[in-house]
Design a protein around this motif. Sequence first.
Motif, PDB file in Angstrom:
ATOM      1  N   GLY A 195       0.323  -1.037   0.223  1.00 15.84           N
ATOM      2  CA  GLY A 195      -0.405   0.273   0.083  1.00 15.84           C
ATOM      3  C   GLY A 195       0.615   1.469  -0.158  1.00 15.84           C
ATOM      4  O   GLY A 195       0.454   2.388  -0.439  1.00 15.84           O
ATOM      5  N   ILE A 212      -0.014   2.572   5.238  1.00 13.14           N
ATOM      6  CA  ILE A 212      -1.690   2.391   5.242  1.00 13.14           C
ATOM      7  C   ILE A 212      -2.641   1.661   5.675  1.00 13.14           C
ATOM      8  O   ILE A 212      -3.468   1.385   6.445  1.00 13.14           O
ATOM      9  CB  ILE A 212      -1.928   2.754   3.364  1.00 13.14           C
ATOM     10  CG1 ILE A 212      -3.264   3.221   3.118  1.00 13.14           C
ATOM     11  CG2 ILE A 212      -1.630   1.630   2.839  1.00 13.14           C
ATOM     12  CD1 ILE A 212      -3.870   4.003   3.590  1.00 13.14           C
ATOM     13  N   CYS A 265      -1.294   7.453  -5.478  1.00  6.70           N
ATOM     14  CA  CYS A 265      -1.044   8.162  -4.850  1.00  6.70           C
ATOM     15  C   CYS A 265      -1.464   8.563  -3.292  1.00  6.70           C
ATOM     16  O   CYS A 265      -1.572   8.862  -2.590  1.00  6.70           O
ATOM     17  CB  CYS A 265      -0.393   9.944  -5.244  1.00  6.70           C
ATOM     18  SG  CYS A 265      -2.687  10.966  -5.306  1.00  6.70           S
ATOM     19  N   THR A 276      -2.452   6.715  -0.662  1.00  7.14           N
ATOM     20  CA  THR A 276      -2.765   6.090   0.024  1.00  7.14           C
ATOM     21  C   THR A 276      -1.547   6.986   0.538  1.00  7.14           C
ATOM     22  O   THR A 276      -1.824   7.188   2.183  1.00  7.14           O
ATOM     23  CB  THR A 276      -2.145   4.531  -0.119  1.00  7.14           C
ATOM     24  OG1 THR A 276      -1.102   4.659  -0.713  1.00  7.14           O
ATOM     25  CG2 THR A 276      -2.573   3.117  -0.120  1.00  7.14           C
ATOM     26  N   ILE A 330      -3.362  10.398   1.634  1.00  6.72           N
ATOM     27  CA  ILE A 330      -4.429  10.133   3.100  1.00  6.72           C
ATOM     28  C   ILE A 330      -3.406   9.488   4.755  1.00  6.72           C
ATOM     29  O   ILE A 330      -3.861  10.506   5.588  1.00  6.72           O
ATOM     30  CB  ILE A 330      -5.032   8.457   3.005  1.00  6.72           C
ATOM     31  CG1 ILE A 330      -6.139   8.290   2.099  1.00  6.72           C
ATOM     32  CG2 ILE A 330      -5.740   7.937   4.434  1.00  6.72           C
ATOM     33  CD1 ILE A 330      -6.758   6.976   1.658  1.00  6.72           C
TER      34      ILE A 330
END
Lengths: 762, 151
Positions: free
Chosen positions: B33, B73, B99, B101, B104
């Motif tokens: 991830g 992630i 992009c 992950t 976040i």
Amino acid sequence: MSIQKIDNVTRRNFIGGVFSASALVIAADLLPQAAWADTAEYHGKAASAALKPSLYLGLEPDGTVYIVTHRSEMGTGIRTTLPLIAADEMEADWSKVKIEQAIGDATYGDQNTDGSKSIRGFFVPFRQAGAAARLMLTQAAAAQWKVPVSECSAMNHEVTHQPSGKKLGYGALAVAAGKLPAPKPEDLKLKSRSEWRYIGHNAKDPKSIADLKDITSGKAIFGMDAKVPNMVYASVERPPVMGGKVQSFDDKAALQVKGVSQTVSIPPFQAPYTFQPLGGVAVVANSTWAAFQGRKQLKVEWNNGEHASHDSERYKAELLDTAKKPGKVVRNVGDVDAAFAKGGKIVEASYYVPLLAHATMEPPVAIAEFKNGKVEAWVPTQNPQAVQDTVAKALGIKVEDVTCHVTLLGGGFGRKSKPDYVAEAALISKSVGKPVKVVWTREDDIKFDYYHAVAGMYHKASMDDKGKVTGWLHRSVFPSISSMNDEKALYGFNVEYGMGLNDMPFDIPNHRAENGPAKAHVRIGWLRSVANIYHVFSGLSFADELAHAAGRDSLEYQLELLGSGKILDLKPQLNGQEYWNYGEKIEQYPFDTRRLRKVLEIAGEKSGWGKRKPGNGWGMGVAFARSFTSYVASVVEVEVDKAGKIRIPKTYMVVDAGTVVNPERAVSQFEGAAAFGASIALTGEISLADGRVRQSNFHDYPVARINQAPIQTDVHIVESEELPGGIGEPGVPPFVPAFANAVFAATGKRVRELPFSKAKLV
Amino acid sequence: MIKLKVNGRERSFDGDPEMPLLWYLRDELAMTGTKFGCGAGLCGACTVHRNGEAIRSCSTKMKDVAGKAITTIEGLSPNGDHPLQKAWAQANVPQCGYCQTGQIMQAAALLKKNKKPSDKDIEDGMAGNICRCGTYQRIRAAIKTAAKEMA
């Protein structure tokens, strides 16, 4: 997980995983079922389902619908949007739909996911797939109830006998329906527009993209994330100059690096470069990091070849100079020279757009395994059939002996339709005897791209005393994409001409478009919206220049240039050349300037055009384009501070793309196009010195960040019942000149050479 | 031998201490991830948390995470239902998704420090993360939604 674990995908076995005799292949242009049956192992559950009315759809007795997407997901939402079409026509319950990604196979028809043509090309076949399933299920229910089919109707995953109210679920009917003879395409009754429940309805009732949850939780499998057992990793040192060859290399130090097992020579391409690898030396290791480290220790002597003296500054001067000279005429209307000779006000300007790199967030990457004379590959590719062809050619094996699994793509923009990186992995695997993952670094990606062409353009126009244009000459000079197949190519071809050069839609009596010669010194490819980028930037910037020269409002002037609106008849004006029309028949997709007028007018209304006086660092710009059969107008609002720093608080995109299947995703594509256009305009530039690309990563090839892209893009989609047009690309062309025109309005500085970062705005 | 915690679990590593954390996560732990985007701390696709702070795992060496707690992630929330992940879904933020992950994880670190970020705070906090698809306006909106939910 949406894309299944790779080892599951490859090794899974289907019970009865071949077509039955009742299988129906609907799309007439597809190959018969036999070709598919041979490799059924890779064709998923749709292929082995109880009811399989089409290549693209299958239904199991538990009610699960499998819909195949044969196009690649690189961010447009196509993995969701194509299935929505079939599910709607089938009257399927979306929550029971599972999406399967097709491998590369010509049986599916065209899989090259570019040119904004997935919906244009497959709207009808996917509707037919769904409608066939609905009809067969309805027939099966009627037979079971022993009632006329006309008394039965299908809705939301069940068939109802209207007079009695009896119902049967789709799952319960799957086996019986699967035994029915396939309906003929002419017997299919497609739903009327008012009956659509998914198509066109997504703005109000968004269906999340298929991979949403996997993406936000880190489970989505992109090419970079794929893994197969016993895989080794490779990093390739490629010739710094296009066409260069390895003279000698010393891998002693590289082999000393812990984890490095061997090096492999990759032969240089045989001209023309096509999709072949560039050649070089691969370092193979047991981890990505070890491969990178080993590669740093390689010592390679290069024979750089004929492009070693290429220099972008000199080349730019040559292109702009060539654009001032007569070129090959690609369109002629009236007599431009006579119009110029008559005098009046003459305006002329040269424009320049440098080479651009794709810079997808996921650099190119591929896994390939050569085994028993066959190759199996796992790739983020826009074009799995080109993977088959390219790998087959590179290894001297048959196309059908190459299996290409398609992962999610971390961006594509045209780069990942060229599978040079997959051929690298296959060649190395053959040498190593293990599956190999070739990982491109960001530096590799920036330095070894198929670049968007650099272009020099020259415009000259005459106008009468009322400011009306009497003649317009447009010359364009660029290294052509056709250099990919012919290294001696000097001129463009109809695809490049048809993107804003031979189809400028202005209603003016004297117009000539010309193309001058330019030789390619790097690999040239297509990037989101392709030649439109430079043609529309220069053409619509120049239109704005003419408006100012005439002392007129630019939007009003652009409308006047379009005339009252009509269907263009370009053919007699193109010197015997066919108008490309984005691969569509002109009768089906005419070029209708009334639709351009409409999007421009709406853009004016939505943006409050003309209400605020521009200047003192604030301004609005407008431009439009028809591209990929869609009609788009952009208004861009800019603020330029005293240091010359540009901010884009607001952008408006007005889109007439005909019938839009998935409006919510369409909106996202135009938001994205604005950001993509901002990157091109603000900072996009690849340049070479001594034949070598100067840039290497995001510090010297910057792309728009959250504070540089438009802060807010409002997208308005025009309601239309016309045939579906392109969505992924058409937002880019008008954005760039609208942005440049806004900068002029704000600062009085006309930026004719991209990127803006090189211009002095204050 | 380098000891560290990844998503709450004790790990030990005896390879090259100069290797970036990114490749340990991806190649050795199969936690994919966290993405490889630039290898130079320029794009943010590889963002993870080290003791709660956002770092670029592509340019953080293994020797610099010894004794630290890393969150990726995969460990941000048990079921992918962190308020940011929910807000991301609600706004349909991702296009290609590569992009996201990193975006976040960066946003999660931002909200930890600043419960109610202004537009300017969001811009400053997120300017290190590139999205080539251009999902920025939805990222902005999703961060605001999540901030509200977390308040």
